[in-house]
Design a protein around this motif. Structure first.
Motif, mmCIF file in Angstrom:
data_model
loop_
_atom_site.group_PDB
_atom_site.id
_atom_site.type_symbol
_atom_site.label_atom_id
_atom_site.label_comp_id
_atom_site.label_asym_id
_atom_site.label_seq_id
_atom_site.Cartn_x
_atom_site.Cartn_y
_atom_site.Cartn_z
ATOM 1 N N ASP A 171 0.855 -1.189 0.000
ATOM 2 C CA ASP A 171 0.000 0.000 0.000
ATOM 3 C C ASP A 171 0.887 1.233 0.000
ATOM 4 O O ASP A 171 2.036 1.197 0.463
ATOM 5 C CB ASP A 171 -0.917 0.017 1.224
ATOM 6 C CG ASP A 171 -1.980 1.104 1.117
ATOM 7 O OD1 ASP A 171 -2.579 1.237 0.036
ATOM 8 O OD2 ASP A 171 -2.192 1.828 2.105
ATOM 9 N N THR A 172 0.357 2.336 -0.531
ATOM 10 C CA THR A 172 1.085 3.600 -0.609
ATOM 11 C C THR A 172 0.125 4.749 -0.356
ATOM 12 O O THR A 172 -1.014 4.739 -0.841
ATOM 13 C CB THR A 172 1.741 3.781 -1.996
ATOM 14 O OG1 THR A 172 2.611 2.673 -2.254
ATOM 15 C CG2 THR A 172 2.554 5.061 -2.032
ATOM 16 N N ASP A 173 0.585 5.727 0.397
ATOM 17 C CA ASP A 173 -0.194 6.942 0.634
ATOM 18 C C ASP A 173 0.389 8.042 -0.250
ATOM 19 O O ASP A 173 1.467 8.563 0.029
ATOM 20 C CB ASP A 173 -0.114 7.335 2.111
ATOM 21 C CG ASP A 173 -0.951 8.556 2.419
ATOM 22 O OD1 ASP A 173 -1.962 8.762 1.731
ATOM 23 O OD2 ASP A 173 -0.594 9.304 3.348
ATOM 24 N N TRP A 174 -0.290 8.372 -1.325
ATOM 25 C CA TRP A 174 0.241 9.310 -2.314
ATOM 26 C C TRP A 174 0.412 10.715 -1.734
ATOM 27 O O TRP A 174 -0.500 11.265 -1.151
ATOM 28 C CB TRP A 174 -0.683 9.364 -3.538
ATOM 29 C CG TRP A 174 -0.212 10.304 -4.605
ATOM 30 C CD1 TRP A 174 1.065 10.468 -5.057
ATOM 31 C CD2 TRP A 174 -1.020 11.232 -5.336
ATOM 32 N NE1 TRP A 174 1.110 11.423 -6.038
ATOM 33 C CE2 TRP A 174 -0.158 11.913 -6.234
ATOM 34 C CE3 TRP A 174 -2.382 11.536 -5.345
ATOM 35 C CZ2 TRP A 174 -0.607 12.882 -7.110
ATOM 36 C CZ3 TRP A 174 -2.832 12.512 -6.230
ATOM 37 C CH2 TRP A 174 -1.951 13.168 -7.101
ATOM 38 N N GLY A 176 1.820 11.800 0.857
ATOM 39 C CA GLY A 176 1.392 11.878 2.242
ATOM 40 C C GLY A 176 2.144 12.897 3.072
ATOM 41 O O GLY A 176 1.609 13.431 4.045
ATOM 42 N N SER A 183 5.647 10.243 -1.015
ATOM 43 C CA SER A 183 4.670 9.256 -0.558
ATOM 44 C C SER A 183 5.305 8.275 0.418
ATOM 45 O O SER A 183 6.505 7.979 0.335
ATOM 46 C CB SER A 183 4.094 8.492 -1.755
ATOM 47 O OG SER A 183 3.602 9.375 -2.746
ATOM 48 N N SER A 210 -1.270 8.825 -8.067
ATOM 49 C CA SER A 210 -1.414 7.734 -7.101
ATOM 50 C C SER A 210 -1.002 6.408 -7.715
ATOM 51 O O SER A 210 -0.445 5.542 -7.043
ATOM 52 C CB SER A 210 -2.864 7.659 -6.603
ATOM 53 O OG SER A 210 -3.760 7.425 -7.690
ATOM 54 N N GLU A 214 1.838 3.962 -6.169
ATOM 55 C CA GLU A 214 1.547 2.560 -5.885
ATOM 56 C C GLU A 214 2.482 1.634 -6.672
ATOM 57 O O GLU A 214 2.867 0.567 -6.184
ATOM 58 C CB GLU A 214 0.086 2.253 -6.234
ATOM 59 C CG GLU A 214 -0.934 2.931 -5.348
ATOM 60 C CD GLU A 214 -1.150 2.219 -4.024
ATOM 61 O OE1 GLU A 214 -0.465 1.205 -3.778
ATOM 62 O OE2 GLU A 214 -2.007 2.680 -3.245
ATOM 63 N N THR A 291 -9.551 -1.957 0.300
ATOM 64 C CA THR A 291 -8.736 -1.269 1.302
ATOM 65 C C THR A 291 -9.058 -1.757 2.711
ATOM 66 O O THR A 291 -8.195 -1.757 3.596
ATOM 67 C CB THR A 291 -8.957 0.250 1.205
ATOM 68 O OG1 THR A 291 -8.636 0.686 -0.114
ATOM 69 C CG2 THR A 291 -8.097 1.006 2.199
ATOM 70 N N ASP A 297 -2.126 -1.126 4.839
ATOM 71 C CA ASP A 297 -2.665 0.222 5.009
ATOM 72 C C ASP A 297 -2.166 0.841 6.304
ATOM 73 O O ASP A 297 -2.075 2.062 6.435
ATOM 74 C CB ASP A 297 -4.197 0.161 4.994
ATOM 75 C CG ASP A 297 -4.832 1.543 4.886
ATOM 76 O OD1 ASP A 297 -4.295 2.375 4.142
ATOM 77 O OD2 ASP A 297 -5.850 1.780 5.548
ATOM 78 N N THR A 300 1.209 3.212 6.131
ATOM 79 C CA THR A 300 1.308 4.369 5.241
ATOM 80 C C THR A 300 0.692 5.643 5.780
ATOM 81 O O THR A 300 0.920 6.705 5.206
ATOM 82 C CB THR A 300 0.652 4.048 3.889
ATOM 83 O OG1 THR A 300 -0.742 3.737 4.096
ATOM 84 C CG2 THR A 300 1.326 2.861 3.217
ATOM 85 N N LYS A 301 -0.046 5.580 6.857
ATOM 86 C CA LYS A 301 -0.739 6.785 7.331
ATOM 87 C C LYS A 301 -1.262 6.579 8.749
ATOM 88 O O LYS A 301 -1.368 5.441 9.230
ATOM 89 C CB LYS A 301 -1.913 7.128 6.411
ATOM 90 C CG LYS A 301 -2.978 6.037 6.367
ATOM 91 C CD LYS A 301 -4.098 6.356 5.393
ATOM 92 C CE LYS A 301 -3.675 6.116 3.974
ATOM 93 N NZ LYS A 301 -3.487 4.669 3.653
#
Length: 335
Positions: A171-174, A176, A183, A210, A214, A291, A297, A300-301
């Protein structure tokens, strides 16, 4: 297994174990401490009836709580606020034990508490410019661990007698990070639904979409999966491939499976096309996952308390997720 002057020895034949220890002790004088219960500050417990092995660092976390004066402080349901953005200050308050707490938390999250790893990674950015604001935020991570002190990484014996099954999550948080718009990416590797490797980091380049973010994260997850494969394949009686790679960005997976470029993707570095090769040679196959069930998840955040609690227990093997219970998902099947 060796770590400095501490050793772990295990085998399935008691006689071989005794003979080996006698031979080893004749060269390197050692003490047999018996059944494994504690090693390098990590506590081990076994449930023979349910065939599980658990690892925790309750004692070390409690020491940190006392050391930093948080014994009477209120516990937190998550290690950091969703959307948290701390400033990069020009000065650094060296009087605060920020680095000491950061190092202790990094040790815990690397060994037995992956659910708080992203929070530690985020706060490590300020190791050269921390103030009381950063220190207060970092102590929240410890208060979260205090509130979930009984949690442990749990390993269950597989009911499948065939070769072990490796699963990967990404997973990736674009964009962020609000300071440099880079990210954060995370990946998880499991063997028969048991967590064996977790990684999270900030990407070195600024992704323009995004999908691109990813794709970079997918490349990292593929490399981590290749590492697990090289580690386990010599021990397995059958092949361990292909390995499923779960992610919640279908565009990145579609691009990974296509052998073509276009105006929007021609700038992407060649290094991130590594996933394509591994798909082509049958090492991995991609699976789109909701998700809700994407365990990566958490890397990443910052998430809400309820979301953190559920993902944390699923990540550490304390509960089994829907994706983990579906070993034969076909490529690009959405869960």
């Amino acid at each position: 297994v060796l770590h400095t002057d501490d050793y772990l020895m295990a085998c399935s034949d008691p006689k071989f174990y005794r003979d080996f220890f006698v031979a080893y002790n004749s060269v390197f004088p050692s003490n047999d401490m018996g059944v494994l219960r504690r090693f390098l500050g990590v506590d081990f417990s076994r449930d023979w009836e349910n065939q599980t092995l658990s690892m925790s660092q309750q004692g070390f976390i409690q020491q940190l709580v006392v050391q930093f004066g948080l014994t009477c402080a209120s516990e937190k349901s998550s290690p950091m606020f969703p959307g948290l953005s701390l400033p990069f200050d020009q000065e650094c308050d060296m009087s605060l034990p920020y680095l000491s707490l950061l190092g202790g938390l990094a040790w815990v999250t690397r060994i037995t508490r992956p659910d708080a790893m992203y929070a530690v990674l985020y706060h490590s950015q300020f190791s050269g410019c921390y103030t009381s604001v950063h220190f207060t935020s970092l102590k929240r991570v410890l208060l979260y661990l205090k509130g979930t002190l009984t949690w442990s990484v749990t390993y269950r014996k597989s009911c499948d007698t065939a070769a072990p099954r490796i699963q990967l999550y990404t997973d990736t948080d674009w964009a962020g990070c609000k300071h440099d718009r880079r990210s954060h990416q995370g990946s998880l590797g499991t063997i028969d639904c048991n967590p064996v490797g977790w990684w999270c980091t900030k990407q070195r380049v600024v992704a323009l979409s995004s999908m691109e973010a990813e794709l970079i994260g997918t490349c990292s997850a593929t490399r981590n999966g290749q590492y697990l494969l090289q580690l386990l394949q010599p021990l397995a009686e059958t092949t361990l491939t292909p390995m499923p790679l779960y992610g919640d960005n279908r565009a990145a997976f579609i691009f990974s499976n296509k052998q073509q470029l276009n105006e929007k993707t021609k700038h992407i570095e060649i290094a991130y096309f590594y996933t394509r090769d591994k798909i082509a040679d049958g090492t991995i196959y991609t699976c789109s996952i909701s998700t809700i069930y994407n365990l990566a998840d958490l890397f990443t955040k910052g998430l809400t308390g309820e979301r953190t609690q559920w993902l944390g227990q699923a990540l550490m093997g304390m509960i089994v997720t829907k994706a983990a219970a579906m070993p034969n998902i076909r490529p690009h099947t959405k869960i």
